[in-house]
Design a protein around this motif. Sequence first.
Motif, mmCIF file in Angstrom:
data_model
loop_
_atom_site.group_PDB
_atom_site.id
_atom_site.type_symbol
_atom_site.label_atom_id
_atom_site.label_comp_id
_atom_site.label_asym_id
_atom_site.label_seq_id
_atom_site.Cartn_x
_atom_site.Cartn_y
_atom_site.Cartn_z
ATOM 1 N N ASP A 1 58.767 11.356 -21.435
ATOM 2 C CA ASP A 1 59.750 10.408 -21.945
ATOM 3 C C ASP A 1 59.154 9.029 -22.170
ATOM 4 O O ASP A 1 59.648 8.270 -23.014
ATOM 5 N N ALA A 2 58.093 8.697 -21.435
ATOM 6 C CA ALA A 2 57.413 7.417 -21.616
ATOM 7 C C ALA A 2 55.978 7.548 -21.144
ATOM 8 O O ALA A 2 55.631 8.461 -20.384
ATOM 9 N N LEU A 3 55.127 6.639 -21.617
ATOM 10 C CA LEU A 3 53.719 6.616 -21.261
ATOM 11 C C LEU A 3 53.333 5.169 -20.979
ATOM 12 O O LEU A 3 53.712 4.267 -21.734
ATOM 13 N N VAL A 4 52.593 4.942 -19.876
ATOM 14 C CA VAL A 4 52.079 3.601 -19.585
ATOM 15 C C VAL A 4 50.584 3.715 -19.306
ATOM 16 O O VAL A 4 50.127 4.702 -18.734
ATOM 17 N N ASP A 5 49.815 2.714 -19.715
ATOM 18 C CA ASP A 5 48.387 2.713 -19.456
ATOM 19 C C ASP A 5 48.078 2.406 -17.998
ATOM 20 O O ASP A 5 47.037 2.795 -17.483
ATOM 21 N N SER A 6 48.966 1.676 -17.333
ATOM 22 C CA SER A 6 48.813 1.338 -15.922
ATOM 23 C C SER A 6 50.200 1.336 -15.290
ATOM 24 O O SER A 6 51.187 0.927 -15.926
ATOM 25 N N LEU A 7 50.282 1.763 -14.034
ATOM 26 C CA LEU A 7 51.570 1.756 -13.347
ATOM 27 C C LEU A 7 52.101 0.329 -13.166
ATOM 28 O O LEU A 7 53.298 0.137 -12.946
ATOM 29 N N ALA A 8 51.211 -0.656 -13.268
ATOM 30 C CA ALA A 8 51.670 -2.052 -13.183
ATOM 31 C C ALA A 8 52.666 -2.387 -14.289
ATOM 32 O O ALA A 8 53.472 -3.305 -14.140
ATOM 33 N N GLU A 9 52.631 -1.637 -15.394
ATOM 34 C CA GLU A 9 53.573 -1.873 -16.496
ATOM 35 C C GLU A 9 55.011 -1.552 -16.107
ATOM 36 O O GLU A 9 55.949 -1.974 -16.784
ATOM 37 N N LEU A 10 55.183 -0.794 -15.032
ATOM 38 C CA LEU A 10 56.540 -0.459 -14.603
ATOM 39 C C LEU A 10 57.302 -1.675 -14.097
ATOM 40 O O LEU A 10 58.530 -1.727 -14.148
ATOM 41 N N VAL A 11 56.559 -2.634 -13.575
ATOM 42 C CA VAL A 11 57.206 -3.769 -12.906
ATOM 43 C C VAL A 11 56.837 -5.095 -13.564
ATOM 44 O O VAL A 11 57.320 -6.132 -13.158
ATOM 45 N N VAL B 1 48.276 0.344 -9.079
ATOM 46 C CA VAL B 1 49.077 1.240 -8.239
ATOM 47 C C VAL B 1 49.741 0.491 -7.090
ATOM 48 O O VAL B 1 50.949 0.610 -6.857
ATOM 49 N N ARG B 2 48.956 -0.285 -6.359
ATOM 50 C CA ARG B 2 49.515 -0.988 -5.203
ATOM 51 C C ARG B 2 50.622 -1.951 -5.624
ATOM 52 O O ARG B 2 51.678 -2.023 -4.987
ATOM 53 N N GLU B 3 50.382 -2.690 -6.695
ATOM 54 C CA GLU B 3 51.378 -3.647 -7.171
ATOM 55 C C GLU B 3 52.672 -2.941 -7.561
ATOM 56 O O GLU B 3 53.774 -3.405 -7.249
ATOM 57 N N ALA B 4 52.541 -1.800 -8.237
ATOM 58 C CA ALA B 4 53.725 -1.052 -8.656
ATOM 59 C C ALA B 4 54.498 -0.512 -7.465
ATOM 60 O O ALA B 4 55.736 -0.640 -7.395
#
Length: 221
Positions: free
Chosen positions: A211-221, A101-104
């Motif tokens: 519309d999309a699924l990620v296992d961790s919010l870190a995957e966003l970045v 979370v923090r990284e994202a």
Amino acid sequence: MHPILKDIRLISFDLDGTLVDSVPDLAAAVDASLGEQGLPPAGEARVRDWVGNGSWKLVERTLTFAQGHMPGEGALARAHEAFLKHYGRDPGSRTRLYPGVREALDALQAGDRILTLVTNKPFAFIRPILSQFGLERHFALCLGGDSLPQKKPDPAPLLHLAAHFDMPVQACLMVGDSRHDIDAGRAAGFRTLAVPYGYNHGEPVQLSRPDALVDSLAELV
């Protein structure tokens, strides 16, 4: 960046079950308020399936479990007041930030996107929780479940955020862990992104067709 972020300029995050695991603190407040009434504790596992619709609904589900029937309005109001009292004393000591979370949030804020928060939790509890993790500076605007007459899954809070920042809904993304988040985002015309680790009343959030699924919010970045 994740493809879901293409042309996105405003991101609205849910709080409980998306950014933080707050159930241990919620369960402690629930059980303390039940104990005041001589009722048995609900326990963390049950509370995990009851959260997501705001504190009033959480207390209603709690009393229905403990008493075996729906509570009357007066009893519900008293129990809700007791829950808020207990939760207000300690809304965050057991609450934990989810990994990534923090990284994202750091990366998304550095990328010049507007970050907002929209939760069904009462507004008064948002800042204490964000502050203990040093996250309050990330969000340009936060809305609680009592900030407007409507709350998720009604799209009104999301439409309010888009209008406040003069942002077309096509440039906005809703990020959450439950069907209420996805339904609100879709109804508002936002793109939607789900995480599978939060609270969704015991059902996979994938069934809500984000519309999309990620296992961790870190995957966003």
